[in-house]
Enzyme design. Structure first.
Site, PDB file in Angstrom:
ATOM      1  N   SER A 187       0.735  -1.451   0.117  1.00 28.43           N
ATOM      2  CA  SER A 187       0.101   0.195  -0.343  1.00 28.43           C
ATOM      3  C   SER A 187       1.052   1.091   0.213  1.00 28.43           C
ATOM      4  O   SER A 187       0.202   2.359  -0.158  1.00 28.43           O
ATOM      5  CB  SER A 187      -0.883   0.374   1.155  1.00 28.43           C
ATOM      6  OG  SER A 187      -0.183  -0.074   2.251  1.00 28.43           O
ATOM      7  N   HIS A 215      -5.101  -3.694  -2.669  1.00 25.47           N
ATOM      8  CA  HIS A 215      -4.925  -2.428  -3.855  1.00 25.47           C
ATOM      9  C   HIS A 215      -4.042  -2.850  -5.333  1.00 25.47           C
ATOM     10  O   HIS A 215      -4.140  -1.917  -6.587  1.00 25.47           O
ATOM     11  CB  HIS A 215      -2.875  -1.989  -3.095  1.00 25.47           C
ATOM     12  CG  HIS A 215      -3.079  -1.296  -2.015  1.00 25.47           C
ATOM     13  ND1 HIS A 215      -4.325   0.361  -2.153  1.00 25.47           N
ATOM     14  CD2 HIS A 215      -3.143  -0.909  -0.983  1.00 25.47           C
ATOM     15  CE1 HIS A 215      -4.271   0.562  -0.821  1.00 25.47           C
ATOM     16  NE2 HIS A 215      -4.031   0.089   0.373  1.00 25.47           N
ATOM     17  N   LYS A 246     -11.554   0.639  -2.289  1.00 22.72           N
ATOM     18  CA  LYS A 246     -10.694   1.104  -3.203  1.00 22.72           C
ATOM     19  C   LYS A 246     -11.370   0.919  -4.886  1.00 22.72           C
ATOM     20  O   LYS A 246     -12.610   2.020  -4.856  1.00 22.72           O
ATOM     21  CB  LYS A 246      -9.048   0.775  -2.945  1.00 22.72           C
ATOM     22  CG  LYS A 246      -8.781   0.637  -1.492  1.00 22.72           C
ATOM     23  CD  LYS A 246      -7.717  -0.055  -1.871  1.00 22.72           C
ATOM     24  CE  LYS A 246      -7.329  -0.424   0.515  1.00 22.72           C
ATOM     25  NZ  LYS A 246      -7.386   1.309   0.703  1.00 22.72           N
TER      26      LYS A 246
HETATM   27  C1  PLP Z   1      -3.241  -3.361   1.751  1.00 26.28           C
HETATM   28  C2  PLP Z   1      -4.715  -2.889   2.715  1.00 26.28           C
HETATM   29  N1  PLP Z   1      -5.244  -4.374   3.689  1.00 26.28           N
HETATM   30  C3  PLP Z   1      -6.670  -4.692   3.978  1.00 26.28           C
HETATM   31  C4  PLP Z   1      -6.891  -2.704   4.398  1.00 26.28           C
HETATM   32  C5  PLP Z   1      -8.140  -2.531   5.343  1.00 26.28           C
HETATM   33  O1  PLP Z   1      -9.394  -2.278   4.036  1.00 26.28           O
HETATM   34  P1  PLP Z   1     -10.512  -1.438   5.027  1.00 26.28           P
HETATM   35  O2  PLP Z   1     -10.141   0.099   4.555  1.00 26.28           O
HETATM   36  O3  PLP Z   1     -12.028  -1.847   3.035  1.00 26.28           O
HETATM   37  O4  PLP Z   1     -10.850  -1.609   6.312  1.00 26.28           O
HETATM   38  C6  PLP Z   1      -6.640  -2.089   3.370  1.00 26.28           C
HETATM   39  C7  PLP Z   1      -7.083  -0.727   3.988  1.00 26.28           C
HETATM   40  O5  PLP Z   1      -6.222  -0.058   3.961  1.00 26.28           O
HETATM   41  C8  PLP Z   1      -5.245  -1.974   3.010  1.00 26.28           C
HETATM   42  O6  PLP Z   1      -4.937  -1.281   2.432  1.00 26.28           O
END
Ligand code: PLP
Length: 419
Positions: A187, A215, A246
């Site tokens: 991310s 992502h 996203k």
């Molecule tokens: C790599 C990754 N996994 C999980 C999440 C968590 O997702 P959510 O925003 O749906 O809680 C995010 C979000 O920021 C993320 O970037």
């Protein structure tokens, strides 16, 4: 009665954010008062948004907005309970069937956030005698999952398969079950997971593979099916995690895998069972986005074109982008305060970016995280480029050979990236 310490003492002493606020450099919680997706208004000023995860630009697609409105009309605004009891909609189940097919798995299960998916799935599957092998750059929700899980967690150097093999060799036989967990697209750095050798190691050492595609969905693969499709390794990844926050322009998340495994998670993951279902509008939004991803590849093409345009231009200006090949393009800045001040300046000049500092990156490796959308116009992108170049020069990140050399060294030492 004991009169020990004050539980709130840490809160009274917590000064980090207050210091930044006093310096006028606090870059968080900027209230957005209007948005078109590409552009937002904060503090009365319009800004080109290059700090969002709205990769396909679908948050403002008229068909998606209509699907959300229709769902509210049909089901109301909330499910007011867990899926498991009173909150299960046909929409959730349709979304699960369609997502499973999209990512090439037997079944999928939707949670109300992606964070809950990682926390709940790892918590449910990893028993006391099992182990998780986790990439050091994994998202905080995976870290949370490793803390909830009863078994041990062993971390390996980011995307470094030699290090993964080293830790597997040293530890695998001490445990029963094992899971290797990693983001598909990281991310903060925008790196793509080195999946082919990872799945080979998983086979060699008897581990399951869990890829967090938050992502990567909507970004990698012919239609945005994610990391496993990108590498043609769909059958070698046991669990695919995704989020709707996203490319799916909504909120919620899912886990996909073998039907029996998903069935087990459905009955064991506490954040799934004991939290209310994703709202009807959120589910309908994700479903409509999935329709669009499956049938219209032009959004993905625009996304790739825009990301390449920005990457080429930012690199030729002299920014160190950690060689990202995805729509997440970090600009290595180094010093935290410089990253905050640049964020503030860019905001004043009409560009919304987000700074990233420790613990999300190693100490002294602050980034400006920029990210691009299919819906950005050339005018949006050129506006952002012009101001990024101007501020880069003002802060000495660009046009200074000594700084470039220093940043290249940081990139190599901390991210394994050659300039
Ligand atoms: C790599 C990754 N996994 C999980 C999440 C968590 O997702 P959510 O925003 O749906 O809680 C995010 C979000 O920021 C993320 O970037």
């Amino acid at each position: 009665m004991s009169n020990g310490g004050d539980l709130f003492a840490k809160a009274y002493k917590y000064e980090d954010a207050k210091k930044l606020q006093a310096m006028g450099l606090y870059p968080y919680f900027r209230a957005i008062t209007a948005s078109t997706g590409n552009n937002v208004v904060t503090a009365g000023k319009r800004q080109v948004m290059i700090g969002s995860n709205n990769y396909l630009g679908l948050t403002h697609d008229l068909r998606v907005m209509e699907a959300a409105r229709d769902a509210i009309t049909k089901y109301g605004t909330g499910c007011t309970g867990s899926r498991f009891l009173n909150g299960n909609l046909d929409l959730h189940e349709e979304l699960e069937r369609r997502l499973a097919r999209f990512v090439g798995k037997e079944a999928a299960l939707c949670f109300s956030t992606g964070f809950f998916v990682n926390q709940g799935t790892l918590g449910a599957l990893i028993g006391r005698s099992d182990v998780i092998y986790s990439d050091r750059e994994n998202h905080a929700s995976i870290v949370e999952g490793t803390q909830v899980a009863l078994g041990d967690t062993i971390r390996f150097r980011h995307n470094d398969m030699e290090d993964l093999e080293r830790v597997l060799k040293n530890s695998r036989e001490k445990y029963e079950g094992a899971m290797i967990v990693a983001d598909g697209v990281f991310s903060m750095s925008g790196d793509i997971l080195n999946l082919p050798p990872l799945v080979e190691l998983a086979k060699k050492y008897g581990c399951k593979v869990y890829v967090d595609d938050a992502h990567a969905l909507g970004v990698l693969g012919p239609k945005g099916e994610g990391t496993a499709q990108h590498f043609s390794l769909v059958n070698d990844v046991d669990l695919v995690m995704g989020t709707f926050s996203k490319s799916f322009a909504s909120i919620g998340g899912f886990i996909a895998g073998k039907a029996d495994v998903v069935h087990y998670i459905k009955h064991k993951a506490r954040p799934f069972m004991f939290s209310a279902a994703m709202s009807p509008a959120s589910a309908a939004t994700a479903l409509k986005c999935l329709d669009i991803m499956e049938t219209e590849t032009q959004h993905l093409e625009s996304l790739r074109k825009n990301a390449k345009y920005m990457s080429d231009n930012l690199k030729s200006m002299g920014f160190n982008t950690l060689n990202s090949r995805t729509p997440v393009i970090p600009l290595l800045i180094g010093d935290d305060v410089a990253a905050f001040a640049m964020t503030q300046k860019l905001c004043e000049e009409g560009v919304f970016v987000t700074p990233v500092v420790r613990p999300a990156v190693p100490e002294g490796c602050a980034l400006l995280r920029t990210s691009y959308m299919a819906s950005h116009t050339k005018e949006d992108l050129d506006y952002a480029l012009k101001h990024l170049e101007k501020i880069g020069k003002e802060f000495g990140v660009l046009g200074n050979a000594e700084t470039t050399e220093k940043l290249n060294k940081l990139a190599l030492q901390n991210f394994g990236v050659h300039a």
